[in-house]
Design an enzyme around this catalytic site. Structure first.
Site, short mmCIF file in Angstrom:
data_model
loop_
_atom_site.label_atom_id
_atom_site.label_comp_id
_atom_site.label_asym_id
_atom_site.label_seq_id
_atom_site.Cartn_x
_atom_site.Cartn_y
_atom_site.Cartn_z
N HIS A 1 1.01 -1.20 0.12
CA HIS A 1 -0.05 -0.09 0.05
C HIS A 1 0.93 1.05 0.02
CE1 HIS A 1 -3.35 2.56 1.04
NE2 HIS A 1 -2.62 3.23 1.96
N HIS B 1 0.97 4.98 -2.27
CA HIS B 1 1.39 6.53 -1.87
C HIS B 1 2.78 6.88 -2.52
CE1 HIS B 1 -1.43 7.18 1.04
NE2 HIS B 1 -1.56 6.07 1.72
#
Length: 434
Positions: A266, A271
């Site tokens: 993730h 990001h």
């Protein structure tokens, strides 16, 4: 009442015995200071700014502390004293002008980086890795790295095992096939640069220290390891300093398409690419700065804005829906769902976004579509201006610290700095060819 950490920021005229005079209220009221530091006040060379830290352990301590603050204000002036507290707003003393504590310097992120809300090395019974003893031991190794890390230190290298590399490869390979059609332009621009410079590939999990150096070179954003979920207030405070708290562990291999918490897939896939984009980095920092000193109810609203932008944001690109939120970009189902007709799309209106409830462990049923990062940042800034706090904050990238703009002298200094920047721009324009 338990131990409560407090900070007091105050400024005094630089003259003999002035510091002794300012510290006398703490001494007279038996308040032990755990840390004290000073520096010249940038906007007024005749004054010095002081930061003192202390702990309140009993109701009697609190009563004596309030007396000390009253005495300090009589010496320095009401507007020259600011109290910052990490205790709940319900028990904060509003008479002293007490505000929620927030870091002033980037190194102060160390004060809360280990105060996670869930997971870390301890897993809930419904976690996919709860019964896997090997996985639990690995999680403890990652948690220990985060707990022991301090600002300025090199981020330790992690040797990922075969099972972890297999999970990464599965996720990386499948997601990579969707980026060209479903990810926003800014993401697609950075992705090949990460492959080229940060060892992004299906066979290797990139190291945080290498990725952090790359993001720093691009936009000034850096990564620091964290053991699990931080509170919304603490996580957003990190963004104000262009610091992203990143996990290093990976989801359990039993289900590589699902994780109940942020993991390295993730963080690094979702990001990092957009933290390399200047406009998105500025937008992320804007939300972080807005959170500093904000009341608890506003932290909840800003966290919701964060959820529907940085985590699950969708924008239009030449008429087509594209994902820019990390939650979308790091999930196969989410990345397909956010641009399909199966989910509901609404206009980007902060006043409506902050009132929207959202699921955490299932696919999002609704997305708020922004025409651009710049427009989203403008609307978030306008909305954030309503936050009831007696100051504005400004991030100083040279000192990596936050400055409180609550006096005329602060504004004069900022105008002077801006004038210098304008002179540089004027000089550059004058040298351009017609």
């Amino acid at each position: 009442m338990g131990s409560e950490k407090m900070s007091v920021v105050f400024s005094i005229i630089n003259q003999p015995s002035s510091l002794v005079q300012a510290l006398t209220p703490f001494q007279n009221n038996d308040i032990n200071l755990t840390h004290i530091e000073s520096r010249p006040l940038a906007e007024d060379p005749e004054k010095y700014k002081f930061l003192v830290n202390l702990e309140i352990n009993t109701a009697d301590d609190d009563e004596r502390f309030q007396t000390a603050i009253t005495e300090l204000k009589s010496i320095c002036g009401n507007t020259s004293v600011q109290v910052l507290s990490r205790r709940d707003s319900e028990v904060s003393n509003t008479n002293s002008g007490e505000l929620p504590w927030f870091p002033i310097k980037i190194a102060e992120l160390d004060r809360f980086a280990s105060q996670i809300l869930s997971y870390g090395s301890e897993l809930d019974s419904d976690h996919p890795g709860f019964t896997d003893e090997v996985y639990r031991k690995r999680r403890k190794i990652f948690a220990d790295i985060a707990y022991n890390y301090k600002h300025g230190e090199p981020i330790p290298t992690v040797d990922y095992n075969e099972a972890e590399l297999k999970t990464w490869s599965t996720v990386f390979t499948r997601l990579s096939t969707l980026f060209e059609t479903n990810a926003c332009r800014e993401f697609r621009k950075v992705w090949p640069l990460l492959i080229q410079n940060c060892n992004y590939n299906k066979d290797t999990i990139p190291q945080l220290h290498q990725v952090s150096q790359f993001t720093k070179d691009c936009t000034g954003f850096t990564l620091r390891p964290v053991a699990g979920l931080l509170s919304s207030r603490d996580f957003l405070a990190g963004l104000a300093f262009r610091v992203f708290h990143s996990t290093q562990y990976i989801r359990h291999g039993a289900n590589p398409w699902y994780t109940p918490e942020p993991d390295v897939c993730h963080e690094l896939i979702g990001h990092v690419p957009l933290f390399c984009d200047p406009e998105f980095a500025a937008f992320s920092q804007e939300i972080g700065l807005a959170s500093l000193g904000a009341p608890d109810e506003w932290i909840e609203r800003l966290a919701t804005l964060y959820w529907f932008t940085i985590e699950f944001g969708v924008c239009r690109e030449e008429g087509q829906l594209k994902a820019y939120g990390a939650g979308c970009l790091s999930s196969i189902e989410e990345l397909e769902n956010c641009v399909s007709d199966k989910s509901k799309k609404l206009a980007f209106e902060p006043e409506k976004i902050v009132l929207t409830k959202y699921p955490i462990t299932t696919i999002q049923p609704v997305y708020f579509v922004a025409p651009s990062f710049a427009e989203a940042k403008r609307k978030v800034r306008e909305y954030s201006s309503q936050i009831p706090r007696p100051f504005t904050v400004h991030y100083n990238p040279y000192t990596q610290s936050v400055e409180l703009i609550n006096k005329r002298s602060n504004c004069v200094k900022m105008i002077r700095d801006l004038a210098n920047e304008m002179k540089t721009l004027e000089d550059a324009v004058s040298k351009l060819e017609d």
